[in-house]
Design a protein around this motif. Structure first.
Motif, PDB file in Angstrom:
ATOM      1  N   GLU A 150       5.370  -8.265 -15.167  1.00 40.18           N
ATOM      2  CA  GLU A 150       3.988  -7.814 -14.970  1.00 40.18           C
ATOM      3  C   GLU A 150       3.269  -8.687 -13.948  1.00 40.18           C
ATOM      4  O   GLU A 150       2.510  -8.190 -13.119  1.00 40.18           O
ATOM      5  CB  GLU A 150       3.236  -7.830 -16.298  1.00 40.18           C
ATOM      6  N   ARG A 151       3.525  -9.993 -13.994  1.00 39.96           N
ATOM      7  CA  ARG A 151       2.872 -10.903 -13.050  1.00 39.96           C
ATOM      8  C   ARG A 151       3.246 -10.566 -11.610  1.00 39.96           C
ATOM      9  O   ARG A 151       2.383 -10.507 -10.724  1.00 39.96           O
ATOM     10  CB  ARG A 151       3.273 -12.343 -13.362  1.00 39.96           C
ATOM     11  N   ASP A 152       4.542 -10.316 -11.353  1.00 42.66           N
ATOM     12  CA  ASP A 152       4.966 -10.009  -9.985  1.00 42.66           C
ATOM     13  C   ASP A 152       4.505  -8.622  -9.550  1.00 42.66           C
ATOM     14  O   ASP A 152       4.107  -8.422  -8.395  1.00 42.66           O
ATOM     15  CB  ASP A 152       6.490 -10.120  -9.874  1.00 42.66           C
ATOM     16  N   TYR A 153       4.565  -7.646 -10.457  1.00 41.71           N
ATOM     17  CA  TYR A 153       4.053  -6.319 -10.111  1.00 41.71           C
ATOM     18  C   TYR A 153       2.562  -6.395  -9.779  1.00 41.71           C
ATOM     19  O   TYR A 153       2.084  -5.729  -8.853  1.00 41.71           O
ATOM     20  CB  TYR A 153       4.270  -5.342 -11.267  1.00 41.71           C
ATOM     21  N   LEU A 154       1.825  -7.208 -10.538  1.00 34.70           N
ATOM     22  CA  LEU A 154       0.393  -7.346 -10.293  1.00 34.70           C
ATOM     23  C   LEU A 154       0.129  -7.971  -8.929  1.00 34.70           C
ATOM     24  O   LEU A 154      -0.803  -7.570  -8.218  1.00 34.70           O
ATOM     25  CB  LEU A 154      -0.241  -8.191 -11.395  1.00 34.70           C
ATOM     26  N   ARG A 155       0.946  -8.940  -8.541  1.00 32.15           N
ATOM     27  CA  ARG A 155       0.784  -9.552  -7.219  1.00 32.15           C
ATOM     28  C   ARG A 155       0.991  -8.519  -6.115  1.00 32.15           C
ATOM     29  O   ARG A 155       0.240  -8.479  -5.139  1.00 32.15           O
ATOM     30  CB  ARG A 155       1.768 -10.709  -7.048  1.00 32.15           C
ATOM     31  N   VAL A 156       2.011  -7.684  -6.269  1.00 30.59           N
ATOM     32  CA  VAL A 156       2.245  -6.643  -5.258  1.00 30.59           C
ATOM     33  C   VAL A 156       1.055  -5.691  -5.211  1.00 30.59           C
ATOM     34  O   VAL A 156       0.560  -5.334  -4.137  1.00 30.59           O
ATOM     35  CB  VAL A 156       3.539  -5.864  -5.570  1.00 30.59           C
ATOM     36  N   SER A 157       0.570  -5.303  -6.385  1.00 33.26           N
ATOM     37  CA  SER A 157      -0.528  -4.340  -6.464  1.00 33.26           C
ATOM     38  C   SER A 157      -1.813  -4.876  -5.852  1.00 33.26           C
ATOM     39  O   SER A 157      -2.513  -4.161  -5.123  1.00 33.26           O
ATOM     40  CB  SER A 157      -0.766  -3.965  -7.932  1.00 33.26           C
ATOM     41  N   VAL A 158      -2.134  -6.155  -6.130  1.00 30.36           N
ATOM     42  CA  VAL A 158      -3.411  -6.723  -5.702  1.00 30.36           C
ATOM     43  C   VAL A 158      -3.333  -7.360  -4.319  1.00 30.36           C
ATOM     44  O   VAL A 158      -4.208  -7.156  -3.479  1.00 30.36           O
ATOM     45  CB  VAL A 158      -3.899  -7.761  -6.737  1.00 30.36           C
ATOM     46  N   SER A 161      13.950 -10.428 -16.875  1.00 33.85           N
ATOM     47  CA  SER A 161      14.231 -10.091 -18.272  1.00 33.85           C
ATOM     48  C   SER A 161      13.013 -10.333 -19.148  1.00 33.85           C
ATOM     49  O   SER A 161      13.054 -10.100 -20.352  1.00 33.85           O
ATOM     50  CB  SER A 161      15.411 -10.926 -18.788  1.00 33.85           C
ATOM     51  N   SER A 162      11.923 -10.794 -18.543  1.00 37.26           N
ATOM     52  CA  SER A 162      10.681 -11.066 -19.269  1.00 37.26           C
ATOM     53  C   SER A 162       9.616 -10.067 -18.826  1.00 37.26           C
ATOM     54  O   SER A 162       9.328  -9.946 -17.630  1.00 37.26           O
ATOM     55  CB  SER A 162      10.200 -12.496 -18.988  1.00 37.26           C
ATOM     56  N   ALA A 163       9.033  -9.367 -19.791  1.00 32.10           N
ATOM     57  CA  ALA A 163       7.983  -8.403 -19.466  1.00 32.10           C
ATOM     58  C   ALA A 163       6.779  -9.100 -18.846  1.00 32.10           C
ATOM     59  O   ALA A 163       6.143  -8.564 -17.935  1.00 32.10           O
ATOM     60  CB  ALA A 163       7.570  -7.639 -20.717  1.00 32.10           C
ATOM     61  N   ALA A 164       6.459 -10.312 -19.328  1.00 33.82           N
ATOM     62  CA  ALA A 164       5.304 -11.043 -18.802  1.00 33.82           C
ATOM     63  C   ALA A 164       5.522 -11.428 -17.340  1.00 33.82           C
ATOM     64  O   ALA A 164       4.616 -11.294 -16.505  1.00 33.82           O
ATOM     65  CB  ALA A 164       5.043 -12.289 -19.647  1.00 33.82           C
ATOM     66  N   GLU A 165       6.729 -11.914 -17.008  1.00 38.26           N
ATOM     67  CA  GLU A 165       7.023 -12.280 -15.625  1.00 38.26           C
ATOM     68  C   GLU A 165       7.045 -11.049 -14.728  1.00 38.26           C
ATOM     69  O   GLU A 165       6.569 -11.086 -13.586  1.00 38.26           O
ATOM     70  CB  GLU A 165       8.361 -13.012 -15.550  1.00 38.26           C
ATOM     71  N   ALA A 191       0.225  -0.928 -15.247  1.00 34.23           N
ATOM     72  CA  ALA A 191      -0.441  -0.117 -16.269  1.00 34.23           C
ATOM     73  C   ALA A 191       0.483   0.151 -17.449  1.00 34.23           C
ATOM     74  O   ALA A 191       0.083   0.035 -18.620  1.00 34.23           O
ATOM     75  CB  ALA A 191      -0.917   1.198 -15.654  1.00 34.23           C
ATOM     76  N   GLN A 192       1.738   0.497 -17.175  1.00 36.32           N
ATOM     77  CA  GLN A 192       2.677   0.809 -18.243  1.00 36.32           C
ATOM     78  C   GLN A 192       3.015  -0.421 -19.080  1.00 36.32           C
ATOM     79  O   GLN A 192       3.133  -0.340 -20.310  1.00 36.32           O
ATOM     80  CB  GLN A 192       3.946   1.418 -17.648  1.00 36.32           C
ATOM     81  N   LEU A 193       3.178  -1.563 -18.430  1.00 33.98           N
ATOM     82  CA  LEU A 193       3.499  -2.784 -19.166  1.00 33.98           C
ATOM     83  C   LEU A 193       2.319  -3.240 -20.020  1.00 33.98           C
ATOM     84  O   LEU A 193       2.503  -3.736 -21.137  1.00 33.98           O
ATOM     85  CB  LEU A 193       3.927  -3.883 -18.193  1.00 33.98           C
ATOM     86  N   LYS A 194       1.109  -3.090 -19.503  1.00 36.24           N
ATOM     87  CA  LYS A 194      -0.067  -3.423 -20.309  1.00 36.24           C
ATOM     88  C   LYS A 194      -0.151  -2.506 -21.527  1.00 36.24           C
ATOM     89  O   LYS A 194      -0.468  -2.948 -22.635  1.00 36.24           O
ATOM     90  CB  LYS A 194      -1.343  -3.307 -19.465  1.00 36.24           C
ATOM     91  N   LEU A 195       0.130  -1.235 -21.325  1.00 36.26           N
ATOM     92  CA  LEU A 195       0.097  -0.290 -22.438  1.00 36.26           C
ATOM     93  C   LEU A 195       1.173  -0.628 -23.467  1.00 36.26           C
ATOM     94  O   LEU A 195       0.940  -0.554 -24.680  1.00 36.26           O
ATOM     95  CB  LEU A 195       0.291   1.133 -21.911  1.00 36.26           C
ATOM     96  N   ALA A 196       2.352  -1.043 -22.991  1.00 34.81           N
ATOM     97  CA  ALA A 196       3.453  -1.370 -23.895  1.00 34.81           C
ATOM     98  C   ALA A 196       3.122  -2.559 -24.793  1.00 34.81           C
ATOM     99  O   ALA A 196       3.602  -2.636 -25.926  1.00 34.81           O
ATOM    100  CB  ALA A 196       4.719  -1.656 -23.090  1.00 34.81           C
ATOM    101  N   ARG A 197       2.294  -3.482 -24.299  1.00 29.71           N
ATOM    102  CA  ARG A 197       1.938  -4.640 -25.135  1.00 29.71           C
ATOM    103  C   ARG A 197       0.581  -4.475 -25.810  1.00 29.71           C
ATOM    104  O   ARG A 197       0.030  -5.425 -26.355  1.00 29.71           O
ATOM    105  CB  ARG A 197       1.978  -5.929 -24.317  1.00 29.71           C
ATOM    106  N   GLY A 198       0.031  -3.268 -25.769  1.00 30.92           N
ATOM    107  CA  GLY A 198      -1.166  -2.969 -26.539  1.00 30.92           C
ATOM    108  C   GLY A 198      -2.483  -3.195 -25.836  1.00 30.92           C
ATOM    109  O   GLY A 198      -3.539  -3.069 -26.460  1.00 30.92           O
ATOM    110  N   ASP A 199      -2.461  -3.514 -24.539  1.00 30.52           N
ATOM    111  CA  ASP A 199      -3.702  -3.718 -23.791  1.00 30.52           C
ATOM    112  C   ASP A 199      -4.162  -2.371 -23.232  1.00 30.52           C
ATOM    113  O   ASP A 199      -3.947  -2.049 -22.067  1.00 30.52           O
ATOM    114  CB  ASP A 199      -3.480  -4.729 -22.665  1.00 30.52           C
ATOM    115  N   ARG A 200      -4.813  -1.584 -24.072  1.00 28.93           N
ATOM    116  CA  ARG A 200      -5.210  -0.234 -23.683  1.00 28.93           C
ATOM    117  C   ARG A 200      -6.279  -0.244 -22.588  1.00 28.93           C
ATOM    118  O   ARG A 200      -6.249   0.581 -21.673  1.00 28.93           O
ATOM    119  CB  ARG A 200      -5.724   0.525 -24.908  1.00 28.93           C
ATOM    120  N   ILE A 201      -7.213  -1.185 -22.681  1.00 27.22           N
ATOM    121  CA  ILE A 201      -8.276  -1.249 -21.675  1.00 27.22           C
ATOM    122  C   ILE A 201      -7.698  -1.597 -20.308  1.00 27.22           C
ATOM    123  O   ILE A 201      -8.013  -0.962 -19.295  1.00 27.22           O
ATOM    124  CB  ILE A 201      -9.349  -2.271 -22.096  1.00 27.22           C
ATOM    125  N   GLY A 202      -6.834  -2.622 -20.273  1.00 26.10           N
ATOM    126  CA  GLY A 202      -6.214  -3.001 -19.011  1.00 26.10           C
ATOM    127  C   GLY A 202      -5.343  -1.894 -18.445  1.00 26.10           C
ATOM    128  O   GLY A 202      -5.325  -1.656 -17.231  1.00 26.10           O
TER     129      GLY A 202
END
Length: 339
Positions: A101-109, A95-99, A125-136
């Motif tokens: 993103e952390r698990d999706y990133l682990r799968v990705s990397v 239920s947390s976007a930050a959590e 990528a989509q979660l970073k965009l949703a929180r305004g991190d355009r570069i990430g």
């Protein structure tokens, strides 16, 4: 021919934000899953881990879905496809976007060869965009196209990478990504093609020439003459190698463990990358070692992970991650393998 109108934007007031953020996470997850880029790993009984978690979430039982994902994660062996599947399921149930993103990133990397790696990279990528991190977000869209060129969402990723680059003034790379997106998208996907054509309108020869000239001026401004007529990039700041670099030993113990002290049961590292080929991992490790990092390659088979340091606490590893990022070395905090 009149230029196409930009897509209409949705206006959200402050009272709608908490509910909208949770809804956005769920919608974004659904988009990645509907892309159908990868077949799920099948669990016992012919029912995938993700499908079971998804049914609970759809039934409104998110806490039950999270408990199921946690139990499957605890039962799986780290480094296996089952572990990657359980990580992806836990991210879906979060239920947390930050959590998430952390698990999706682990799968990705950490699991770039898993069936979920492509979807996980898209979600990051989509979660970073949703929180305004355009570069990430842009980096992950570009990475998805580079590492999964034949995947089902490569066209969409190329579009978003191109759109963000064009909007940020990087017309050279943006227009190239948009052209690639146009070549990948099906002719039946009229809506996506219309969006691509709208942003390609900015890719005129004069605009591209102006962008190239500005890029050349910027590259000249950050370089200084070196020996033999070569340009040497200026350091970003004094001691750019970071605390983890050559001067780290004089500042504090690198891993946060005092000399002679007993090591904790669980240690943490900063994982910089994971490669399907060991020689690529060793090459990156050699570069980081020259910069003074306490780096190693871990794994007897693919993926081969490049990790820095061993830290007694997650907080110490996060602090090291921040110092590395300031030195332009990106990574994620992971539990270190046992010695």
């Amino acid at each position: 021919m009149r230029p196409r109108a930009a897509p209409r934007r949705l206006t959200i007031n402050a009272t709608m934000m908490p509910r909208f953020r949770l809804l956005a996470v769920a919608v974004l997850v659904g988009v990645a899953l509907m892309a159908g880029a990868a077949q799920p790993v099948v669990a016992q009984g012919g029912d995938s881990t993700l499908a079971r978690v998804q049914r609970l979430v759809n039934a409104g039982n998110r806490s039950g879905a999270r408990q199921l994902a946690d139990s499957l994660l605890a039962a799986a062996t780290e480094g296996t496809s089952e572990y990657a599947e359980a990580l992806f399921a836990r991210a879906y149930a979060s239920s947390s976007a930050a959590e998430a993103e952390r698990d999706y990133l682990r799968v990705s990397v950490e699991y770039p060869l898993s069936a979920r790696a492509e979807d996980a990279t898209m979600m990051v990528a989509q979660l970073k965009l949703a929180r305004g991190d355009r570069i990430g977000a842009r980096r992950n869209f570009e990475r998805l196209v580079r590492e999964h060129p034949t995947g089902g969402v490569a066209g969409k990723a190329a579009f978003w990478a191109g759109r963000l680059a064009v909007e940020d003034g990087d017309l050279g790379r943006g227009c190239a990504s948009l052209a690639e997106a146009r070549s990948r998208v099906s002719a039946e996907d009229v809506e996506q093609l219309n969006q691509i054509e709208y942003y390609l309108q900015r890719c005129t020869p004069s605009a591209l020439a102006g962008a190239a000239a500005r890029a050349k001026e910027e590259s000249t401004a950050v370089a200084m003459p070196g020996r033999g007529g070569r340009d040497v990039q200026r350091p970003s700041a004094p001691g750019a190698g970071g605390v983890e670099g050559r001067d780290a030993g004089r500042a504090a113990p690198r891993d946060g463990v005092a000399p002679g002290a007993a090591r904790p049961a669980t240690e943490y590292s900063v994982q910089v990358a994971a490669f399907p080929k060991q020689r690529d991992a060793e090459a990156l490790a050699a570069v980081l070692k020259q910069r003074g990092y306490d780096v190693r390659v871990w794994g007897e088979k693919a993926p081969f992970r490049v990790r820095v340091g061993r830290y007694a606490t997650r907080e110490a590893a996060v602090a090291a991650q921040g110092r590395m990022k300031a030195s332009r070395v990106n990574g994620i905090v992971v539990e270190a393998e046992k010695k």
